[in-house]
Design a protein around this motif. Structure first.
Motif, short mmCIF file in Angstrom:
data_model
loop_
_atom_site.label_atom_id
_atom_site.label_comp_id
_atom_site.label_asym_id
_atom_site.label_seq_id
_atom_site.Cartn_x
_atom_site.Cartn_y
_atom_site.Cartn_z
N GLU A 14 0.68 -1.30 -0.10
CA GLU A 14 0.09 0.02 0.05
C GLU A 14 0.93 1.27 0.08
O GLU A 14 0.82 2.08 -0.64
CB GLU A 14 -1.01 0.10 1.29
CG GLU A 14 -2.08 1.11 1.14
CD GLU A 14 -2.90 0.76 -0.14
OE1 GLU A 14 -3.24 1.96 -0.59
OE2 GLU A 14 -3.39 -0.22 -0.49
N VAL A 15 1.88 1.19 0.86
CA VAL A 15 2.74 2.11 0.79
C VAL A 15 3.60 2.70 -0.53
O VAL A 15 3.83 3.83 -1.06
CB VAL A 15 3.85 2.37 1.81
CG1 VAL A 15 5.13 3.27 1.67
CG2 VAL A 15 3.36 2.29 3.31
N GLU A 18 1.08 4.08 -2.85
CA GLU A 18 0.80 5.52 -2.78
C GLU A 18 2.33 6.41 -3.23
O GLU A 18 1.99 7.44 -3.46
CB GLU A 18 0.77 5.77 -1.05
CG GLU A 18 -0.75 5.49 -0.74
CD GLU A 18 -0.88 5.62 0.92
OE1 GLU A 18 0.01 6.38 1.52
OE2 GLU A 18 -1.63 4.72 1.34
N ALA A 21 2.23 6.63 -6.84
CA ALA A 21 1.16 7.54 -7.26
C ALA A 21 1.77 9.23 -7.16
O ALA A 21 1.47 9.89 -8.05
CB ALA A 21 -0.28 7.36 -6.34
N HIS A 22 2.49 9.30 -6.16
CA HIS A 22 2.57 10.65 -5.80
C HIS A 22 4.06 11.10 -6.44
O HIS A 22 4.21 12.29 -6.54
CB HIS A 22 2.71 10.81 -4.24
CG HIS A 22 1.09 11.08 -4.01
ND1 HIS A 22 0.62 9.63 -3.10
CD2 HIS A 22 0.17 11.69 -3.87
CE1 HIS A 22 -0.47 10.14 -2.90
NE2 HIS A 22 -1.04 11.28 -3.26
N ARG A 36 8.59 5.09 5.27
CA ARG A 36 7.21 5.62 5.01
C ARG A 36 5.99 4.47 5.65
O ARG A 36 5.19 4.98 6.54
CB ARG A 36 6.64 5.79 3.80
CG ARG A 36 7.27 7.01 3.25
CD ARG A 36 6.91 7.42 1.86
NE ARG A 36 7.59 8.53 1.29
CZ ARG A 36 7.43 9.22 0.72
NH1 ARG A 36 5.81 9.68 0.11
NH2 ARG A 36 7.97 10.38 -0.04
N ASN A 99 -2.69 7.65 -13.88
CA ASN A 99 -1.94 6.99 -13.00
C ASN A 99 -0.57 6.69 -13.74
O ASN A 99 -0.08 5.60 -13.92
CB ASN A 99 -2.38 5.57 -12.83
CG ASN A 99 -3.71 5.58 -12.19
OD1 ASN A 99 -3.83 5.88 -10.84
ND2 ASN A 99 -4.67 5.50 -12.72
#
Length: 191
Positions: A14-15, A18, A21-22, A36, A99
């Motif tokens: 999940e990290v 994210e 994505a960023h 993170r 994305n």
């Protein structure tokens, strides 16, 4: 309270999702994901012995998201195969543009070639669905070849549109006419 191994594995992925994505695929280091996630930099290695395995797990999520994004188009029983292909093409380019970091990661040859975590098993079903519909529209052609050429064009449109190159070259402010031209080139005129 100690986090379960399954929970930590899921949190690391999940990290990573994210982070890509960023900040893009280049930010996906084991050390940064561990930082993170709030674990030691060695903790991810218990679940993902190599960096490639962690990247594959993150990319697998991207393929699952892309499949979910295209599923309604493929399931539309009122649409014919050409219309389904057109809807999938639009969904594909939309996904790529929304994305870009994940899209870049998903199509890294080293990840796909490695076979880690069955990544090809998540990437090939969409291609098979596309080829099946191409076969229905173009029974005269090798469906896998036409689907491959069509996919390459979609990938190119997504990449060049994302970079702003196609807008500059064509003066277009919408990629839909480019998709229509691509479909006409590979499937014949739908009009």
């Amino acid at each position: 309270m100690h986090e379960s191994d399954t929970g930590l594995r899921a949190r690391l992925v999940e990290v990573g999702v994210e982070l890509v994505a960023h900040e893009g695929a280049q930010a996906l280091t084991l050390r940064e994901i561990a930082r993170r996630a709030g674990v030691s930099h060695g903790a991810p290695r218990r679940h993902f012995p190599t960096h490639l395995e962690l990247l594959s797990a993150i990319a697998r999520r991207g393929f699952a998201d892309l499949a979910g994004h295209t599923a309604p188009a493929l399931a539309d029983e009122k649409a014919g195969p050409r219309e389904q292909i057109a809807a999938v093409a639009h969904c594909y380019v939309e996904f790529a543009l929304a994305n870009p970091g994940m899209y870049e990661l998903m199509f890294r040859h080293d990840l796909l070639e490695s076979g880690h975590l069955g990544l090809r098993d998540t990437s090939l079903p969409l291609f098979a669905a596309l080829a099946e519909r191409v076969a229905a529209v173009r029974p005269d052609a090798d469906a896998r070849t036409v689907a491959g050429a069509l996919w390459a064009n979609l990938h190119g449109i997504a990449q060049l549109w994302g970079w702003g190159s196609l807008q500059l070259a064509t003066g277009a402010d919408d990629f839909t006419p480019l998709l229509d031209a691509t479909l006409d080139a590979h499937l014949g005129s739908g009009r």
